[in-house]
Design an enzyme around this catalytic site. Structure first.
Site, PDB file in Angstrom:
ATOM      1  N   GLU A 102     -15.625 -13.451 -23.470  1.00 30.51           N
ATOM      2  CA  GLU A 102     -16.655 -14.348 -22.919  1.00 30.51           C
ATOM      3  C   GLU A 102     -16.152 -15.789 -22.893  1.00 30.51           C
ATOM      4  O   GLU A 102     -15.288 -16.168 -23.679  1.00 30.51           O
ATOM      5  CB  GLU A 102     -17.918 -14.280 -23.793  1.00 30.51           C
ATOM      6  N   ASP A 106     -24.095 -19.227 -25.682  1.00 23.88           N
ATOM      7  CA  ASP A 106     -25.054 -20.334 -25.712  1.00 23.88           C
ATOM      8  C   ASP A 106     -26.133 -19.961 -26.718  1.00 23.88           C
ATOM      9  O   ASP A 106     -26.058 -20.314 -27.894  1.00 23.88           O
ATOM     10  CB  ASP A 106     -25.578 -20.524 -24.288  1.00 23.88           C
TER      11      ASP A 106
HETATM   12  C1  PRP Z   1     -23.086 -17.739 -19.196  1.00 23.34           C
HETATM   13  C2  PRP Z   1     -21.972 -17.182 -20.072  1.00 23.34           C
HETATM   14  C3  PRP Z   1     -22.641 -16.091 -20.827  1.00 23.34           C
HETATM   15  C4  PRP Z   1     -24.085 -16.519 -20.903  1.00 23.34           C
HETATM   16  C5  PRP Z   1     -24.345 -17.042 -22.261  1.00 23.34           C
HETATM   17  O1  PRP Z   1     -23.118 -17.015 -18.032  1.00 23.34           O
HETATM   18  O2  PRP Z   1     -20.880 -16.720 -19.332  1.00 23.34           O
HETATM   19  O3  PRP Z   1     -22.528 -14.847 -20.185  1.00 23.34           O
HETATM   20  O4  PRP Z   1     -24.281 -17.574 -19.950  1.00 23.34           O
HETATM   21  O5  PRP Z   1     -25.682 -17.406 -22.418  1.00 23.34           O
HETATM   22  P1  PRP Z   1     -26.520 -16.941 -23.696  1.00 23.34           P
HETATM   23  O6  PRP Z   1     -25.588 -16.932 -24.865  1.00 23.34           O
HETATM   24  O7  PRP Z   1     -27.587 -18.015 -23.827  1.00 23.34           O
HETATM   25  O8  PRP Z   1     -27.107 -15.613 -23.427  1.00 23.34           O
HETATM   26  P2  PRP Z   1     -23.953 -17.474 -16.742  1.00 23.34           P
HETATM   27  O9  PRP Z   1     -25.299 -16.802 -16.786  1.00 23.34           O
HETATM   28  O10 PRP Z   1     -23.938 -18.967 -16.639  1.00 23.34           O
HETATM   29  O11 PRP Z   1     -23.145 -16.808 -15.549  1.00 23.34           O
HETATM   30  P3  PRP Z   1     -21.623 -17.080 -15.057  1.00 23.34           P
HETATM   31  O12 PRP Z   1     -20.723 -16.547 -16.145  1.00 23.34           O
HETATM   32  O13 PRP Z   1     -21.507 -16.295 -13.793  1.00 23.34           O
HETATM   33  O14 PRP Z   1     -21.443 -18.558 -14.852  1.00 23.34           O
END
Ligand code: PRP
Length: 179
Positions: A102, A106
């Site tokens: 990953e 977040d």
């Molecule tokens: C981001 C990142 C994780 C997720 C983390 O993806 O790549 O998969 O958010 O968030 P969390 O820990 O709060 O659940 P995003 O949804 O921005 O998509 P992307 O990777 O396509 O930019």
């Protein structure tokens, strides 16, 4: 190639050199931990594109790489922990050593859901590697084996991460100016 920092970027959080150095260190750990094992890397699109490309090229021997795309239902940039699979793996996980790759944890809720979902497919082992981890993921006690950097709660872009699909191509990780 232009080396100028775009106007929306407040500051560089992690330079290309810092990223390269840390990714090499993480790869060395992964190489040691999985020596002699058949490893399957599972990247979460799209943010993990850079870390996957750089990490995998530092790994010994041959590894398999597969991808998932997931979308978290939530308001704006807030993850709800309710995840929908947009693209599933092509690979059967039964008996495999799986390492999820990953870009950023977040809230950690996406990963918590993903681990539960992939665990049900009975891999031999299932671990997480994330380049970045924010404080809420630490509070939510998401069990991560490899963490590149613990960072503050900034909106980060670059090295695979986006704002409205922009900035994924930056070689460094920057913090966006407050919107
Ligand atoms: C981001 C990142 C994780 C997720 C983390 O993806 O790549 O998969 O958010 O968030 P969390 O820990 O709060 O659940 P995003 O949804 O921005 O998509 P992307 O990777 O396509 O930019």
């Amino acid at each position: 190639m232009s080396t100028e920092t775009p106007a929306e970027i407040d500051r560089v959080l992690l330079s290309e050199e810092q990223l390269k150095q840390r990714v090499s260190e993480m790869a060395a750990q992964v190489n040691a931990d999985y020596a002699g094992e058949d490893l399957l890397l599972v990247g979460v699109l799209k943010g993990a594109m850079m870390i996957m490309a750089d990490l995998s090229r530092e790994l010994d021997g041959s590894v398999e790489i597969d991808w998932m795309a997931v979308s978290s239902y939530g308001a704006g940039n807030t993850s709800s922990g309710v995840v929908r699979i947009l693209k599933d793996l092509d690979t059967n996980l039964d008996g495999r050593h799986v390492l999820i790759v990953e870009d950023v944890l977040d809230s950690g809720l996406t990963l918590r859901w993903l681990v539960r979902s992939l665990q049900a497919r009975q891999p031999a082992s299932l671990e997480i590697l994330t380049l970045l981890r924010k404080p809420e993921a630490v509070r939510n006690k998401v069990d991560v084996r490899y963490v590149g950097f613990d960072i503050e709660n900034d909106f980060v872009v670059g090295y695979g991460m986006d704002h409205n699909q922009h900035y994924r191509n930056l070689r460094y990780i920057g913090a966006l100016k407050p919107l």
